[in-house]
Motif scaffolding. Structure first.
Motif, mmCIF file in Angstrom:
data_model
loop_
_atom_site.group_PDB
_atom_site.id
_atom_site.type_symbol
_atom_site.label_atom_id
_atom_site.label_comp_id
_atom_site.label_asym_id
_atom_site.label_seq_id
_atom_site.Cartn_x
_atom_site.Cartn_y
_atom_site.Cartn_z
ATOM 1 N N SER A 258 35.072 16.637 38.325
ATOM 2 C CA SER A 258 35.587 16.660 37.069
ATOM 3 C C SER A 258 35.859 17.896 36.383
ATOM 4 C CB SER A 258 34.520 15.813 36.064
ATOM 5 O OG SER A 258 33.295 16.472 36.071
ATOM 6 N N VAL A 259 35.559 19.130 36.903
ATOM 7 C CA VAL A 259 35.740 20.166 36.501
ATOM 8 C C VAL A 259 35.892 21.066 37.655
ATOM 9 C CG1 VAL A 259 33.415 20.941 36.030
ATOM 10 C CG2 VAL A 259 35.192 21.974 34.607
ATOM 11 N N VAL A 260 36.703 22.262 37.759
ATOM 12 C CA VAL A 260 36.764 23.301 38.531
ATOM 13 C C VAL A 260 35.910 24.413 37.932
ATOM 14 C CG1 VAL A 260 38.474 24.842 40.175
ATOM 15 C CG2 VAL A 260 38.642 22.719 39.818
ATOM 16 N N MET A 261 35.409 25.168 38.896
ATOM 17 C CA MET A 261 34.829 26.525 38.397
ATOM 18 C C MET A 261 35.215 27.731 39.422
ATOM 19 S SD MET A 261 30.581 27.447 38.842
ATOM 20 C CE MET A 261 30.091 27.157 37.583
ATOM 21 N N GLY A 262 35.535 28.805 38.766
ATOM 22 C CA GLY A 262 35.881 30.088 39.442
ATOM 23 C C GLY A 262 35.477 31.437 38.862
ATOM 24 N N THR A 263 35.468 32.414 39.460
ATOM 25 C CA THR A 263 35.060 33.623 38.844
ATOM 26 C C THR A 263 35.928 34.456 38.572
ATOM 27 O OG1 THR A 263 34.528 34.706 41.334
ATOM 28 C CG2 THR A 263 32.338 33.732 40.213
ATOM 29 N N GLN A 264 35.921 35.396 37.609
ATOM 30 C CA GLN A 264 36.963 36.269 37.337
ATOM 31 C C GLN A 264 37.343 37.261 38.491
ATOM 32 O OE1 GLN A 264 34.917 38.961 34.761
ATOM 33 N NE2 GLN A 264 36.327 38.806 33.073
ATOM 34 N N ARG B 124 29.982 44.368 49.582
ATOM 35 C CA ARG B 124 29.920 45.873 49.142
ATOM 36 C C ARG B 124 28.559 46.340 48.963
ATOM 37 N NH1 ARG B 124 34.263 45.358 44.525
ATOM 38 N NH2 ARG B 124 32.830 43.729 44.390
ATOM 39 N N ASN B 125 27.636 45.301 49.298
ATOM 40 C CA ASN B 125 26.326 45.727 48.935
ATOM 41 C C ASN B 125 25.907 45.796 47.466
ATOM 42 O OD1 ASN B 125 23.561 45.652 49.979
ATOM 43 N ND2 ASN B 125 23.453 47.709 50.068
ATOM 44 N N LYS B 126 26.896 45.312 46.617
ATOM 45 C CA LYS B 126 26.488 45.145 45.062
ATOM 46 C C LYS B 126 25.967 43.763 44.665
ATOM 47 C CE LYS B 126 30.293 48.621 43.994
ATOM 48 N NZ LYS B 126 31.269 49.011 43.142
ATOM 49 N N GLN B 127 25.234 44.004 43.478
ATOM 50 C CA GLN B 127 24.797 42.799 42.891
ATOM 51 C C GLN B 127 25.397 42.663 41.522
ATOM 52 O OE1 GLN B 127 20.238 43.554 43.484
ATOM 53 N NE2 GLN B 127 20.367 41.457 43.450
ATOM 54 N N LEU B 128 25.763 41.542 41.145
ATOM 55 C CA LEU B 128 26.522 41.191 40.019
ATOM 56 C C LEU B 128 25.774 40.238 39.290
ATOM 57 C CD1 LEU B 128 30.149 40.388 41.330
ATOM 58 C CD2 LEU B 128 29.444 42.498 40.095
ATOM 59 N N ARG B 129 25.883 40.360 37.754
ATOM 60 C CA ARG B 129 25.306 39.342 36.822
ATOM 61 C C ARG B 129 26.650 38.671 36.452
ATOM 62 N NH1 ARG B 129 24.899 42.246 32.565
ATOM 63 N NH2 ARG B 129 25.875 40.994 31.032
ATOM 64 N N LEU B 130 26.517 37.305 36.552
ATOM 65 C CA LEU B 130 27.522 36.281 36.330
ATOM 66 C C LEU B 130 27.029 35.599 35.188
ATOM 67 C CD1 LEU B 130 28.359 34.954 39.814
ATOM 68 C CD2 LEU B 130 29.413 36.823 38.731
ATOM 69 N N GLY B 131 28.136 35.276 34.164
ATOM 70 C CA GLY B 131 27.748 34.453 33.111
ATOM 71 C C GLY B 131 28.793 33.324 32.900
ATOM 72 N N GLY C 269 44.044 17.581 37.651
ATOM 73 C CA GLY C 269 44.073 16.971 36.480
ATOM 74 C C GLY C 269 42.676 17.158 35.747
ATOM 75 N N VAL C 270 42.182 18.034 35.768
ATOM 76 C CA VAL C 270 40.746 18.361 35.390
ATOM 77 C C VAL C 270 40.889 19.707 34.508
ATOM 78 C CG1 VAL C 270 39.611 16.865 37.257
ATOM 79 C CG2 VAL C 270 39.739 19.267 37.182
ATOM 80 N N GLY C 271 39.643 20.093 34.061
ATOM 81 C CA GLY C 271 39.546 21.251 33.325
ATOM 82 C C GLY C 271 38.890 22.349 33.939
ATOM 83 N N PHE C 272 39.010 23.631 33.658
ATOM 84 C CA PHE C 272 38.341 24.550 34.351
ATOM 85 C C PHE C 272 37.224 25.272 33.589
ATOM 86 C CE2 PHE C 272 38.850 29.238 34.957
ATOM 87 C CZ PHE C 272 38.436 29.318 36.175
ATOM 88 N N ALA C 273 36.179 26.024 34.252
ATOM 89 C CA ALA C 273 35.117 26.483 33.713
ATOM 90 C C ALA C 273 35.173 28.043 34.384
ATOM 91 C CB ALA C 273 34.030 26.196 33.696
ATOM 92 N N GLU C 274 35.564 29.258 33.502
ATOM 93 C CA GLU C 274 35.549 30.601 34.133
ATOM 94 C C GLU C 274 34.367 31.216 33.996
ATOM 95 O OE1 GLU C 274 38.124 34.564 33.623
ATOM 96 O OE2 GLU C 274 37.374 33.829 31.682
ATOM 97 N N VAL C 275 33.791 31.764 34.995
ATOM 98 C CA VAL C 275 32.516 32.447 35.241
ATOM 99 C C VAL C 275 33.081 34.234 35.299
ATOM 100 C CG1 VAL C 275 30.621 33.101 36.786
ATOM 101 C CG2 VAL C 275 31.592 30.703 36.590
ATOM 102 N N ARG C 276 32.306 34.566 34.318
ATOM 103 C CA ARG C 276 32.515 36.273 34.056
ATOM 104 C C ARG C 276 31.651 36.963 34.822
ATOM 105 N NH1 ARG C 276 34.698 36.161 27.955
ATOM 106 N NH2 ARG C 276 36.354 34.831 28.092
#
Length: 181
Positions: free
Chosen positions: A54-60, A104-111, A75-82
């Motif tokens: 019902s929704v697609v999600m993807g990261t910046q 790359r051995n980095k950690q990220l904060r996703l929102g 034919g569904v909406g999108f939710a962007e993860v920053r």
């Protein structure tokens, strides 16, 4: 699907020498090709069309580019993860999750804005490449926080080495890293 795979393979290149610490994948040829751009959303959507997201999600940023194309095809909406979101005054309107170390051995904060997912949503995660699965796992935690249901992950290239994680995340891909020379 085979025609799309061949086009993706021919417009992909590795930059540098395998012994070079800056050796990396260059997928920019995919975005330059009108054929790829016109077919990529449907290609990723076809990997999971029977699961009815019902929704697609993807990261910046590439996950957002591909996610919008896939959402349009379904034919569904999108939710962007920053990544490392700057939330200013609306900090309570976000869910957050931190990633394990990435390739790359980095950690990220996703929102993710809380208004973008609701309990009962069926979420398909989309990205260009999966190597460690760190971002996909963090996004699955965001889905769980929202009360929505994680369906799976549709990616352009599967570079995971852990079969257990591939099964757990439900990863399907257009290409496997072995197919990129």
């Amino acid at each position: 699907m085979e025609e799309l795979k061949k086009t993706l393979q021919s417009s992909f290149r590795w930059i540098g020498d395998r012994t070079d610490p800056d050796y990396r994948a260059d997928v920019t040829g995919w975005w330059r090709s009108a054929e790829v751009v016109s077919r990529i959303g449907a290609g990723l959507a076809d990997l999971f069309d029977v699961e009815s997201p019902s929704v697609v999600m993807g990261t910046q940023s590439r996950g957002s580019l591909l996610g919008v194309l896939t959402a349009h095809s379904l034919g569904v909406g999108f939710a962007e993860v920053r990544k490392d979101p700057g939330r200013a005054a609306d900090s309570d309107a976000w869910w957050e999750a931190s990633t394990a170390p990435d390739y790359r051995n980095k950690q990220l904060r996703l929102g993710l804005r809380r208004s973008l997912l609701r309990a009962g949503d069926r979420v398909l995660f989309v990205d260009d490449w999966i190597a460690t699965g760190a971002q996909a796992e963090a996004c699955r935690r965001l889905v769980e926080l929202s009360g929505a249901q994680w369906i799976a992950a549709a990616v352009m290239v599967d570079g995971l080495t852990r079969a257990d994680l591939r099964r757990s995340l439900g990863v399907r891909s257009l290409l496997h890293i072995r197919e990129l020379g």
